[in-house]
Motif scaffolding. Structure first.
Motif, PDB file in Angstrom:
ATOM      1  N   MET A 246       6.246   2.582 -52.974  1.00 13.59           N
ATOM      2  CA  MET A 246       7.389   3.477 -53.133  1.00 13.59           C
ATOM      3  C   MET A 246       8.358   3.257 -51.981  1.00 13.59           C
ATOM      4  O   MET A 246       7.963   3.310 -50.816  1.00 13.59           O
ATOM      5  CB  MET A 246       6.932   4.935 -53.181  1.00 13.59           C
ATOM      6  CG  MET A 246       6.194   5.270 -54.471  1.00 13.59           C
ATOM      7  SD  MET A 246       5.397   6.899 -54.467  1.00 13.59           S
ATOM      8  CE  MET A 246       3.913   6.514 -53.539  1.00 13.59           C
ATOM      9  N   VAL A 247       9.595   2.946 -52.332  1.00 11.54           N
ATOM     10  CA  VAL A 247      10.650   2.728 -51.343  1.00 11.54           C
ATOM     11  C   VAL A 247      11.801   3.658 -51.700  1.00 11.54           C
ATOM     12  O   VAL A 247      12.335   3.599 -52.814  1.00 11.54           O
ATOM     13  CB  VAL A 247      11.136   1.270 -51.336  1.00 11.54           C
ATOM     14  CG1 VAL A 247      12.185   1.070 -50.243  1.00 11.54           C
ATOM     15  CG2 VAL A 247       9.969   0.303 -51.129  1.00 11.54           C
ATOM     16  N   SER A 248      12.189   4.502 -50.779  1.00 11.14           N
ATOM     17  CA  SER A 248      13.266   5.451 -51.061  1.00 11.14           C
ATOM     18  C   SER A 248      14.615   4.752 -50.999  1.00 11.14           C
ATOM     19  O   SER A 248      14.772   3.709 -50.360  1.00 11.14           O
ATOM     20  CB  SER A 248      13.242   6.599 -50.051  1.00 11.14           C
ATOM     21  OG  SER A 248      13.706   6.160 -48.778  1.00 11.14           O
ATOM     22  N   ASP A 249      15.588   5.329 -51.681  1.00  6.66           N
ATOM     23  CA  ASP A 249      16.964   4.931 -51.441  1.00  6.66           C
ATOM     24  C   ASP A 249      17.351   5.441 -50.053  1.00  6.66           C
ATOM     25  O   ASP A 249      16.760   6.408 -49.547  1.00  6.66           O
ATOM     26  CB  ASP A 249      17.888   5.525 -52.499  1.00  6.66           C
ATOM     27  CG  ASP A 249      17.668   4.908 -53.870  1.00  6.66           C
ATOM     28  OD1 ASP A 249      17.281   3.725 -53.937  1.00  6.66           O
ATOM     29  OD2 ASP A 249      17.865   5.609 -54.882  1.00  6.66           O
ATOM     30  N   PRO A 250      18.342   4.811 -49.388  1.00  2.00           N
ATOM     31  CA  PRO A 250      18.707   5.236 -48.033  1.00  2.00           C
ATOM     32  C   PRO A 250      19.201   6.681 -47.985  1.00  2.00           C
ATOM     33  O   PRO A 250      19.960   7.121 -48.849  1.00  2.00           O
ATOM     34  CB  PRO A 250      19.834   4.266 -47.652  1.00  2.00           C
ATOM     35  CG  PRO A 250      19.641   3.082 -48.537  1.00  2.00           C
ATOM     36  CD  PRO A 250      19.109   3.631 -49.821  1.00  2.00           C
ATOM     37  N   VAL A 251      18.747   7.409 -46.993  1.00  2.00           N
ATOM     38  CA  VAL A 251      19.232   8.755 -46.696  1.00  2.00           C
ATOM     39  C   VAL A 251      19.719   8.729 -45.255  1.00  2.00           C
ATOM     40  O   VAL A 251      18.933   8.515 -44.333  1.00  2.00           O
ATOM     41  CB  VAL A 251      18.128   9.816 -46.869  1.00  2.00           C
ATOM     42  CG1 VAL A 251      18.669  11.190 -46.490  1.00  2.00           C
ATOM     43  CG2 VAL A 251      17.603   9.812 -48.300  1.00  2.00           C
TER      44      VAL A 251
ATOM     45  N   LEU B 239       4.202  -4.763 -49.149  1.00  3.06           N
ATOM     46  CA  LEU B 239       5.176  -3.725 -48.811  1.00  3.06           C
ATOM     47  C   LEU B 239       6.490  -4.346 -48.346  1.00  3.06           C
ATOM     48  O   LEU B 239       7.573  -3.902 -48.737  1.00  3.06           O
ATOM     49  CB  LEU B 239       4.621  -2.792 -47.740  1.00  3.06           C
ATOM     50  CG  LEU B 239       5.561  -1.644 -47.340  1.00  3.06           C
ATOM     51  CD1 LEU B 239       5.886  -0.766 -48.541  1.00  3.06           C
ATOM     52  CD2 LEU B 239       4.948  -0.809 -46.220  1.00  3.06           C
ATOM     53  N   ARG B 240       6.409  -5.368 -47.510  1.00  5.08           N
ATOM     54  CA  ARG B 240       7.637  -6.023 -47.041  1.00  5.08           C
ATOM     55  C   ARG B 240       8.403  -6.621 -48.219  1.00  5.08           C
ATOM     56  O   ARG B 240       9.621  -6.480 -48.319  1.00  5.08           O
ATOM     57  CB  ARG B 240       7.290  -7.120 -46.023  1.00  5.08           C
ATOM     58  CG  ARG B 240       8.523  -7.859 -45.505  1.00  5.08           C
ATOM     59  CD  ARG B 240       8.184  -8.821 -44.401  1.00  5.08           C
ATOM     60  NE  ARG B 240       7.279  -9.881 -44.856  1.00  5.08           N
ATOM     61  CZ  ARG B 240       6.865 -10.881 -44.078  1.00  5.08           C
ATOM     62  NH1 ARG B 240       7.269 -10.933 -42.809  1.00  5.08           N
ATOM     63  NH2 ARG B 240       6.063 -11.815 -44.544  1.00  5.08           N
ATOM     64  N   TRP B 241       7.686  -7.287 -49.116  1.00  6.04           N
ATOM     65  CA  TRP B 241       8.279  -7.880 -50.313  1.00  6.04           C
ATOM     66  C   TRP B 241       9.005  -6.806 -51.128  1.00  6.04           C
ATOM     67  O   TRP B 241      10.175  -6.954 -51.489  1.00  6.04           O
ATOM     68  CB  TRP B 241       7.153  -8.536 -51.096  1.00  6.04           C
ATOM     69  CG  TRP B 241       7.437  -9.059 -52.467  1.00  6.04           C
ATOM     70  CD1 TRP B 241       8.637  -9.480 -52.979  1.00  6.04           C
ATOM     71  CD2 TRP B 241       6.481  -9.237 -53.516  1.00  6.04           C
ATOM     72  NE1 TRP B 241       8.476  -9.908 -54.280  1.00  6.04           N
ATOM     73  CE2 TRP B 241       7.177  -9.770 -54.630  1.00  6.04           C
ATOM     74  CE3 TRP B 241       5.111  -9.018 -53.619  1.00  6.04           C
ATOM     75  CZ2 TRP B 241       6.535 -10.072 -55.834  1.00  6.04           C
ATOM     76  CZ3 TRP B 241       4.479  -9.323 -54.813  1.00  6.04           C
ATOM     77  CH2 TRP B 241       5.189  -9.836 -55.896  1.00  6.04           C
ATOM     78  N   ALA B 242       8.318  -5.699 -51.408  1.00 11.20           N
ATOM     79  CA  ALA B 242       8.914  -4.642 -52.224  1.00 11.20           C
ATOM     80  C   ALA B 242      10.072  -3.954 -51.507  1.00 11.20           C
ATOM     81  O   ALA B 242      11.077  -3.595 -52.136  1.00 11.20           O
ATOM     82  CB  ALA B 242       7.843  -3.615 -52.592  1.00 11.20           C
TER      83      ALA B 242
ATOM     84  N   ASN C  58      16.305  -3.279 -52.133  1.00 11.62           N
ATOM     85  CA  ASN C  58      17.709  -3.280 -51.737  1.00 11.62           C
ATOM     86  C   ASN C  58      18.625  -3.483 -52.938  1.00 11.62           C
ATOM     87  O   ASN C  58      19.780  -3.038 -52.937  1.00 11.62           O
ATOM     88  CB  ASN C  58      17.948  -4.389 -50.710  1.00 11.62           C
ATOM     89  CG  ASN C  58      19.312  -4.323 -50.069  1.00 11.62           C
ATOM     90  OD1 ASN C  58      19.693  -3.292 -49.531  1.00 11.62           O
ATOM     91  ND2 ASN C  58      20.056  -5.408 -50.116  1.00 11.62           N
ATOM     92  N   GLY C  59      18.107  -4.147 -53.990  1.00  5.65           N
ATOM     93  CA  GLY C  59      18.931  -4.387 -55.164  1.00  5.65           C
ATOM     94  C   GLY C  59      19.412  -3.118 -55.833  1.00  5.65           C
ATOM     95  O   GLY C  59      20.439  -3.115 -56.533  1.00  5.65           O
ATOM     96  N   ARG C  60      18.697  -2.007 -55.632  1.00  4.83           N
ATOM     97  CA  ARG C  60      19.083  -0.744 -56.263  1.00  4.83           C
ATOM     98  C   ARG C  60      20.430  -0.227 -55.763  1.00  4.83           C
ATOM     99  O   ARG C  60      21.119   0.509 -56.484  1.00  4.83           O
ATOM    100  CB  ARG C  60      18.029   0.325 -56.004  1.00  4.83           C
ATOM    101  CG  ARG C  60      16.769   0.174 -56.821  1.00  4.83           C
ATOM    102  CD  ARG C  60      15.744   1.226 -56.402  1.00  4.83           C
ATOM    103  NE  ARG C  60      16.279   2.574 -56.378  1.00  4.83           N
ATOM    104  CZ  ARG C  60      16.349   3.386 -57.432  1.00  4.83           C
ATOM    105  NH1 ARG C  60      15.917   2.969 -58.610  1.00  4.83           N
ATOM    106  NH2 ARG C  60      16.830   4.600 -57.319  1.00  4.83           N
TER     107      ARG C  60
END
Length: 217
Positions: free
Chosen positions: A92-97, A154-157, A162-164
């Motif tokens: 799970m990777v959040s969008d930037p906040v 995790l690094r890969w994901a 970032n594409g989001r």
């Protein structure tokens, strides 16, 4: 051994058939891919790995000539070829906040590795503070093999997530991409057209990644 992944832009699987020592055949599948040229990487992966000893998969240096996702799935599958039970990683990777993005990898419901980064530079945990995601090799080498695998995934994901936040029109000209994969090789990139359905798994209104995949095929 079957290894599979799904994220916003990709849904892929690689099935390895082996005799306990070497791969006898390989079945790469692209259920969802972002470029018209991506399916050609299926045969490329077969050429790279059929007949290869399982122990030698990580020595292959043809990653940029392959679909990097199929390639990494093949390496992951080879590493787990002797397993007697499934392994499931959930990333799970959040969008930037406020510029910060949290990335975590879970296995069996527990956080195995996680960090907070800003523009791909880690700000937490403290022992990794200031390192870019591309500068983690020394730290990874200090980990156990299983921890190294989790950190690489995790690094890969994290980087793929970032594409989001990049507008689709800014990521739809393959000829402007660095030659880091099968599609982005210069002679092929000029022929590539953006295609494929994009799923936003963060909406809560969609199925979960890989949910129903076997039934859909």
């Amino acid at each position: 051994m079957r290894a599979e992944l799904e994220d916003d832009y990709h849904c892929m699987r690689v099935t390895l058939h082996h005799d306990g020592e070497s791969v006898t055949s390989i079945e790469p599948e692209m259920i969802r891919a972002p470029w018209t040229t991506c399916p050609g990487a299926v045969e490329q992966l077969k050429r790279a790995f059929v007949g290869t000893p399982l122990a030698d998969f990580a020595k292959c240096e043809e990653k940029t000539q392959n679909c990097t996702h199929l390639f990494d799935l093949a390496l992951l599958g080879a590493a787990h070829a002797q397993d007697v039970a499934p392994t499931s990683y959930e990333v799970m990777v959040s969008d930037p906040v406020d510029g910060l993005r949290r990335a975590e990898l879970h296995c069996d419901g527990e956080v195995v590795v996680g960090w907070t980064e800003e523009n791909f530079k880690i700000v937490e945990p403290q022992n990794l503070q200031g390192l870019r995601l591309t500068e983690l090799r020394s730290w990874m080498e200090s980990l156990t093999p299983r921890q190294q695998e989790a950190a690489r995934i995790l690094r890969w994901a994290n980087m793929m997530a970032n594409g989001r936040i990049i507008p689709i029109e800014q990521q739809s000209d393959a000829s402007k991409m660095p030659p880091g994969c099968y599609t982005f090789q210069p002679h092929r990139a000029v022929q590539a057209t953006r295609v494929g359905m994009i799923y936003d798994f963060s909406s809560g209104n969609s199925r979960q990644p890989l949910e129903g995949l076997d039934e859909a095929l």
